[in-house]
Design a protein around this motif. Structure first.
Motif, short mmCIF file in Angstrom:
data_model
loop_
_atom_site.label_atom_id
_atom_site.label_comp_id
_atom_site.label_asym_id
_atom_site.label_seq_id
_atom_site.Cartn_x
_atom_site.Cartn_y
_atom_site.Cartn_z
N GLN A 106 0.81 -1.22 0.00
CA GLN A 106 0.00 0.00 0.00
C GLN A 106 0.84 1.27 0.00
O GLN A 106 0.31 2.36 0.14
CB GLN A 106 -0.92 0.00 1.23
CG GLN A 106 -1.95 -1.10 1.22
CD GLN A 106 -3.01 -0.93 0.15
OE1 GLN A 106 -3.35 0.19 -0.21
NE2 GLN A 106 -3.53 -2.03 -0.37
N GLY A 107 2.13 1.15 -0.17
CA GLY A 107 2.97 2.34 -0.15
C GLY A 107 4.24 2.13 -0.95
O GLY A 107 4.48 1.05 -1.51
N SER A 108 5.06 3.17 -1.01
CA SER A 108 6.33 3.08 -1.71
C SER A 108 7.35 2.26 -0.94
O SER A 108 8.32 1.75 -1.51
CB SER A 108 6.89 4.48 -1.97
OG SER A 108 6.10 5.19 -2.89
N PHE A 109 7.15 2.14 0.38
CA PHE A 109 8.07 1.39 1.23
C PHE A 109 7.22 0.72 2.29
O PHE A 109 6.85 1.33 3.28
CB PHE A 109 9.09 2.36 1.84
CG PHE A 109 10.21 1.68 2.59
CD1 PHE A 109 11.12 0.87 1.93
CD2 PHE A 109 10.35 1.84 3.95
CE1 PHE A 109 12.15 0.26 2.62
CE2 PHE A 109 11.38 1.24 4.65
CZ PHE A 109 12.28 0.44 3.98
N ASP A 110 6.89 -0.55 2.07
CA ASP A 110 5.87 -1.20 2.88
C ASP A 110 6.35 -2.57 3.34
O ASP A 110 7.02 -3.29 2.59
CB ASP A 110 4.59 -1.36 2.06
CG ASP A 110 3.34 -1.46 2.94
OD1 ASP A 110 3.45 -1.25 4.15
OD2 ASP A 110 2.27 -1.75 2.39
N MET A 111 5.99 -2.94 4.56
CA MET A 111 6.32 -4.27 5.07
C MET A 111 5.46 -5.31 4.37
O MET A 111 4.25 -5.12 4.20
CB MET A 111 6.08 -4.31 6.58
CG MET A 111 6.42 -5.63 7.25
SD MET A 111 6.37 -5.54 9.06
CE MET A 111 4.61 -5.26 9.35
N ALA A 112 6.07 -6.40 3.98
CA ALA A 112 5.35 -7.48 3.30
C ALA A 112 4.95 -8.54 4.32
O ALA A 112 5.80 -9.11 5.01
CB ALA A 112 6.22 -8.10 2.20
N GLY A 113 3.65 -8.80 4.40
CA GLY A 113 3.17 -9.84 5.30
C GLY A 113 3.41 -9.49 6.76
O GLY A 113 3.09 -8.41 7.23
N ASN A 114 3.96 -10.47 7.50
CA ASN A 114 4.28 -10.33 8.91
C ASN A 114 3.03 -10.08 9.77
O ASN A 114 2.97 -9.11 10.54
CB ASN A 114 5.29 -9.22 9.15
CG ASN A 114 6.13 -9.45 10.40
OD1 ASN A 114 5.70 -10.15 11.31
ND2 ASN A 114 7.30 -8.85 10.44
N PRO A 115 2.03 -10.95 9.67
CA PRO A 115 0.82 -10.77 10.49
C PRO A 115 1.08 -10.85 11.98
O PRO A 115 0.37 -10.23 12.77
CB PRO A 115 -0.10 -11.90 10.02
CG PRO A 115 0.82 -12.95 9.47
CD PRO A 115 1.95 -12.18 8.84
N GLY A 116 2.11 -11.61 12.38
CA GLY A 116 2.39 -11.73 13.80
C GLY A 116 2.70 -10.38 14.43
O GLY A 116 2.24 -10.08 15.54
N LEU A 117 3.49 -9.56 13.73
CA LEU A 117 3.83 -8.25 14.26
C LEU A 117 2.62 -7.33 14.27
O LEU A 117 2.40 -6.58 15.23
CB LEU A 117 4.97 -7.63 13.45
CG LEU A 117 5.53 -6.30 13.94
CD1 LEU A 117 5.91 -6.36 15.41
CD2 LEU A 117 6.73 -5.89 13.09
N ILE A 118 1.82 -7.37 13.20
CA ILE A 118 0.61 -6.55 13.16
C ILE A 118 -0.33 -6.94 14.30
O ILE A 118 -0.90 -6.07 14.99
CB ILE A 118 -0.11 -6.69 11.81
CG1 ILE A 118 0.79 -6.19 10.67
CG2 ILE A 118 -1.44 -5.94 11.82
CD1 ILE A 118 1.21 -4.74 10.80
N LEU A 119 -0.48 -8.24 14.54
CA LEU A 119 -1.36 -8.68 15.63
C LEU A 119 -0.78 -8.38 17.00
O LEU A 119 -1.54 -8.28 17.98
CB LEU A 119 -1.66 -10.17 15.48
CG LEU A 119 -2.92 -10.55 14.70
CD1 LEU A 119 -4.18 -10.02 15.39
CD2 LEU A 119 -2.86 -10.07 13.26
N PHE A 120 0.54 -8.22 17.10
CA PHE A 120 1.12 -7.79 18.37
C PHE A 120 0.51 -6.45 18.78
O PHE A 120 0.15 -6.25 19.95
CB PHE A 120 2.65 -7.65 18.23
CG PHE A 120 3.32 -7.08 19.45
CD1 PHE A 120 3.52 -7.87 20.57
CD2 PHE A 120 3.76 -5.77 19.46
CE1 PHE A 120 4.15 -7.34 21.70
CE2 PHE A 120 4.38 -5.24 20.58
CZ PHE A 120 4.59 -6.03 21.70
N TYR A 121 0.40 -5.54 17.82
CA TYR A 121 -0.20 -4.24 18.11
C TYR A 121 -1.73 -4.34 18.24
O TYR A 121 -2.33 -3.84 19.19
CB TYR A 121 0.15 -3.24 17.01
CG TYR A 121 1.57 -2.76 17.04
CD1 TYR A 121 1.97 -1.74 17.90
CD2 TYR A 121 2.54 -3.32 16.21
CE1 TYR A 121 3.27 -1.29 17.93
CE2 TYR A 121 3.85 -2.87 16.23
CZ TYR A 121 4.22 -1.86 17.09
OH TYR A 121 5.51 -1.41 17.12
N ALA A 122 -2.35 -4.98 17.25
CA ALA A 122 -3.81 -4.97 17.18
C ALA A 122 -4.46 -5.73 18.34
O ALA A 122 -5.56 -5.38 18.77
CB ALA A 122 -4.28 -5.56 15.85
#
Length: 335
Positions: free
Chosen positions: A195-211
């Protein structure tokens, strides 16, 4: 090498060491990783390198292999995080031992290594070859997020599905206290496009750490785009931390969907007190921008990110990237 200590790599599945690690993290950062582990989000790409003495973790540096898309090209980096030492053992070179172990194991396996440091250790990491790098913030006026701002786009014969703001389909709040909702967000992260010019690919574990811990009431679903966003309001600014969708979504359209729905109830200042949108990631097309905000908000305003409490240090190929381009590591990619 001292004989009273051992470097243990990846204590995740050792209950006693994990508990000791969590106690040290709580004392150092106010963090506890146990629920993250129990919910199954502590994946193989979060690897603590821990110094253990008499069965207790007394120092740690965690290795986070990361994949990023930079203008469509994938790169493999390593982020270091959870750097901590028990106060009773500071000044004994333990962090140096861990940094040397990480360097030995990972220097040839990644294009770059990076980390975020607070203002108490700004002079420490250059001793290991790290350079401080400048990050940037990206803003647009919220007037550019209203439906009329997209009228020329909507009239274009080339307008794709992501360019339909659909203001009559507002964002829906999705509570992350529900395991089913967390599973749905995980699927969205795995199936989403950059979704951006410099974006993290995947890594749901880290996203769910926050969410699942800090942003449980800040996740929203956008029906018009089949998109999930993580957003909040701070002062006069709508903070758009992340977008996960099967197609690119203009951040301004995501803001329009948020402002037309329950976001106003979650953040009362959204009705009248917000004036800016800030992306917590590098928006697409920023490299073609002249970095000046126009009257209709068609160009992102770019400002240096000044923050000694979360200073970026890098080594390897990232040095060139951050020297030549306006970039920001996504706020939800910090490990």
């Amino acid at each position: 090498m001292r004989t009273d200590i051992t470097i243990v790599k990846n204590i995740r599945d050792d209950a006693a060491l994990r508990s000791s690690f969590n106690r040290l993290a709580e004392r150092t950062f106010g963090l506890n990783f146990e629920s993250w582990y129990q919910n199954g989000y502590w994946k193989d790409n979060y690897i603590p390198y821990s110094i253990v003495r008499q069965g207790q973790v007394i120092a740690n540096v965690s290795v986070n292999p990361m994949t990023f898309s930079d203008s469509g090209t994938l790169h493999h980096y390593v982020q270091l995080g959870t750097v901590m030492t028990d106060p009773d053992f500071r000044g004994q070179g333990l962090c140096r031992l861990l940094m040397e172990a990480v360097e030995h194991d990972w220097a040839e396996r990644a294009e770059a290594i990076y980390l975020f440091a607070n203002d108490t250790v700004l002079d420490f990491y250059p001793r290991f070859g790290f350079q401080r790098a400048q990050e940037y913030r990206f803003f647009a006026p919220l007037s550019a997020c209203m439906p009329e701002a997209f009228a020329p786009v909507l009239q274009s014969p080339d307008a794709g599905p992501s360019q339909n703001t659909a203001p009559d389909r507002p964002a829906i709040p999705v509570s992350m206290t529900d395991p089913a909702n967390r599973a749905a967000l995980e699927r969205a992260v795995l199936s989403g496009v950059s979704q951006g010019s410099f974006d993290m690919a995947g890594n749901p574990g880290l996203i769910l750490f926050y969410a699942s811990q800090f942003l449980t009431e800040n996740v929203w679903y956008l029906p018009a785009h089949d998109a999930w966003v993580i957003a909040e309001a701070e002062g006069d600014t709508l903070l758009l931390d992340a977008i996960f969708a099967p197609r690119p979504v203009d951040p301004r359209e995501a803001a329009a969907a948020l402002l037309s729905g329950a976001f106003r109830e979650r953040f009362p200042q959204a009705a009248h007190g917000l004036s800016h949108l800030e992306c917590g990631f590098t928006p697409a097309g920023i490299d073609e921008s002249d970095a000046c905000r126009t009257e209709n908000g068609s160009v992102w305003e770019v400002r240096p990110l000044e923050n000694d409490d979360d200073a970026l240090f890098i080594k390897g190929e990232l040095v060139k990237t951050f020297a030549q381009k306006n970039r920001r590591f996504p706020t939800l990619s910090h490990a």
